[in-house]
Design a protein around this motif. Structure first.
Motif, PDB file in Angstrom:
ATOM      1  N   TYR A   1       2.274   3.851   1.552  1.00  0.00           N
ATOM      2  CA  TYR A   1       2.548   4.291   2.927  1.00  0.00           C
ATOM      3  C   TYR A   1       2.680   5.818   2.981  1.00  0.00           C
TER       4      TYR A   1
ATOM      5  N   TYR B   1       0.849  -1.190   0.000  1.00  0.00           N
ATOM      6  CA  TYR B   1       0.000   0.000   0.000  1.00  0.00           C
ATOM      7  C   TYR B   1       0.883   1.238   0.000  1.00  0.00           C
TER       8      TYR B   1
ATOM      9  N   VAL C   1      -2.647  -3.258   7.597  1.00  0.00           N
ATOM     10  CA  VAL C   1      -1.362  -2.561   7.472  1.00  0.00           C
ATOM     11  C   VAL C   1      -0.508  -2.639   8.737  1.00  0.00           C
TER      12      VAL C   1
ATOM     13  N   LEU D   1      -0.723   7.418   2.990  1.00  0.00           N
ATOM     14  CA  LEU D   1      -1.418   7.215   4.258  1.00  0.00           C
ATOM     15  C   LEU D   1      -0.838   8.124   5.348  1.00  0.00           C
ATOM     16  N   MET D   2       0.490   8.201   5.402  1.00  0.00           N
ATOM     17  CA  MET D   2       1.123   9.020   6.430  1.00  0.00           C
ATOM     18  C   MET D   2       0.841  10.510   6.203  1.00  0.00           C
TER      19      MET D   2
ATOM     20  N   ASN E   1      -1.886  11.652   4.948  1.00  0.00           N
ATOM     21  CA  ASN E   1      -3.258  11.800   5.421  1.00  0.00           C
ATOM     22  C   ASN E   1      -3.301  11.891   6.948  1.00  0.00           C
ATOM     23  N   ILE E   2      -2.508  11.056   7.593  1.00  0.00           N
ATOM     24  CA  ILE E   2      -2.459  11.059   9.056  1.00  0.00           C
ATOM     25  C   ILE E   2      -1.858  12.373   9.563  1.00  0.00           C
TER      26      ILE E   2
ATOM     27  N   ALA F   1      -7.307  -3.123   3.566  1.00  0.00           N
ATOM     28  CA  ALA F   1      -6.021  -3.812   3.684  1.00  0.00           C
ATOM     29  C   ALA F   1      -5.541  -3.759   5.128  1.00  0.00           C
TER      30      ALA F   1
ATOM     31  N   GLY G   1      -8.807   6.363   3.864  1.00  0.00           N
ATOM     32  CA  GLY G   1      -7.618   6.421   4.711  1.00  0.00           C
ATOM     33  C   GLY G   1      -7.930   6.147   6.174  1.00  0.00           C
TER      34      GLY G   1
ATOM     35  N   PHE H   1       1.005   4.891  13.496  1.00  0.00           N
ATOM     36  CA  PHE H   1       0.002   5.739  12.841  1.00  0.00           C
ATOM     37  C   PHE H   1      -0.672   6.683  13.832  1.00  0.00           C
TER      38      PHE H   1
END
Lengths: 220, 257
Positions: free
Chosen positions: A32, A30, B159, A35-36, A38-39, B157, B105, B186
């Motif tokens: 990463y 995925y 992760v 995603l990070m 977004n976080i 998924a 997300g 995260f």
């Protein structure tokens, strides 16, 4: 197989996905980086904006309606989920508050929740309770126990505050159910159902704790 | 002085990482000390508790190079300074496979799909240990959950893991717990955190959403750090300020040769 957007500079990390054809688990990757990002965006927003907290209150009629629908001392997980979602729809709880409130799905909200909680009770007997099922579906008891975990050294107690609101409503529902039952049986013994519930059956709690403590890694 | 302690902590943590777990448990007066054996759990997936060998204990003892440290500024490893009953223990670890909804997300886990439980050994270092098949079974359950309960047309998924560690502290004069969490995470947590402990027998719970580490493997053994830190207290009789390290994590493919 990639499950998120493609970028030349993106870092991809492993993940597990479902093969749509076979229905089996398979390893993929995925994005990463995406995603990070977004976080990080969520964390920045959390720094700039105070947490949104629900501030509406239920009417007596709504409490009565809930009391007819749910038994606060005996709720299934799906009933509890439905109940919490109702409180969110009514504005009693915000989406942020319901993200980690014992529902069947816990959503991570980066930036808003501290990783650590401290047990704020002299008795540790109930500190091993994690889920509604740990207390046999007694949502009243569950909410009461969960209010004892607080963010250390902080005035911002999102989760504890949310559980406190849930507890108050469950108490009101319980009282409503008690008075209904009392009216039906013409009982005049004056027992306060709320007090009875909050007193709780310690032997039941002990049984629940014993069950958790005897738990070993689940058969997976 | 803090740098010296940080270096020392690093050395000790590296040592702790080199072995899956070691059982020291509560620091008690020698006369009261009880031997801590291996896990009596019958499930092979449970964390193995490893008793320190004499050699390992010597390494740990020799790493105590801070005897001359200023007592009001520094911490010491408490292993050779037993005073009153004081200590820190990993009392529970729960691991939940962590899922992302690709389109939004959103990261989430399902409390009903987990592994772990209450640990009875009162060890200060614990890891959940899973075989390859046990791990895959949990992933399959969560992915099936997503199919049944997720948004139609969305992709899901796994992760990483959400790891919840319950840490028990005990000391007549407790001071604080300092901890760091594993990476990548995260939760946006990178720096060391401090939790003040104000009473004897206090529990701290640390939950952290972790991505698969760089040494991830489908088939080979690998380890994921969840929480590491130390519990600091003032010794009941000597007035020394002592620190006891603790650690929690998860290990995968433990059946790999």
């Amino acid at each position: 197989m990639n499950v998120a957007g493609i970028s030349n500079t993106a870092v991809y990390k492993p993940c597990y996905m479902l093969n749509q054809t076979t229905g089996e688990v398979e390893v993929g990757s995925y994005n990463y980086t995406s995603l990070m990002e977004n976080i990080q965006k969520q964390i920045e927003e959390a720094k700039l904006n105070p947490p949104k907290i629900g501030n509406e209150e239920l009417s007596e009629a709504e409490i009565e309606e809930l009391a007819e629908k749910y038994d606060p001392q005996n709720m299934s997980q799906s009933e509890y989920d439905e109940f919490i979602q109702y409180l969110e729809e009514k504005g009693v709880l915000s989406r942020l508050e319901t993200s980690d409130l014992g529902m069947s799905r816990i959503t991570i909200m980066p930036g808003y929740f501290e990783p650590a909680y401290i047990w704020a009770s002299s008795s540790g007997m109930e500190s091993s309770v994690h889920t509604l099922s740990d207390v046999g579906g007694n949502a009243l008891q569950f909410a009461q126990i969960m209010t004892k975990w607080e963010v250390p050294g902080s005035s911002v107690q999102i989760r504890q505050g949310a559980y406190s609101k849930v507890l108050e409503i469950l108490n009101q529902m319980n009282a409503a159910r008690g008075s209904t039952a009392s009216n039906q049986t013409s009982s005049t013994d004056g027992n306060d159902s709320t007090t009875l519930t909050l007193g709780m059956d310690l032997s039941y709690i002990q049984l629940a704790i014993d069950r958790i403590k005897s738990e070993r890694i689940q058969s997976v | 002085m803090k740098r010296v302690f940080s270096l020392l902590t690093l050395v000790v943590m590296c040592f702790m990482l080199a072995i899956p777990a070691f059982a020291v448990g509560w620091q008690v007066p020698e006369a009261l000390a009880t031997a801590v054996g291996t896990s009596d759990g019958t499930n092979e997936a449970w964390a193995e508790r490893v008793i320190l060998s004499d050699e390992q204990r010597e390494i740990l003892q020799s790493s105590k190079i801070v005897k001359d440290i200023d007592s009001d500024d520094a911490d010491e490893l408490a292993t050779s300074y037993p005073t009153g009953i004081a200590g820190v223990a990993i009392e529970e670890i729960y691991g939940y496979p962590l899922m992302v909804e690709v389109e939004t997300g959103a990261l989430f886990y399902v409390p009903g799909i987990q592994t772990g439980g209450v640990l009875s050994n009162q060890s200060q270092s614990e890891s959940l240990r899973l075989t390859t098949q046990q791990t895959l079974n949990l992933y399959q359950r969560l992915l099936n959950y997503a199919v049944a309960n997720g948004t139609a047309g969305y992709h899901y998924a796994i992760v990483g893991w959400y790891v919840d560690t319950k840490i028990a502290t005990r000391a007549d004069y407790p001071m604080y717990v300092k901890y760091t969490v594993g990476t990548p995470n995260f939760s946006g947590i990178t720096e060391e955190r401090t939790v003040n402990i104000t009473s004897n027998g206090q529990w701290v719970r640390v939950g952290i959403a972790l991505g698969f580490p760089d040494n991830f493997s489908e088939t080979e053994y690998y380890h994921m750090n969840a929480v590491s830190g130390s519990f600091t207290y003032k010794a009941a009789f000597s007035n020394k300020i002592l620190s006891i390290p603790f650690f929690s994590g998860m290990s995968f493919n433990c059946d790999a040769a």
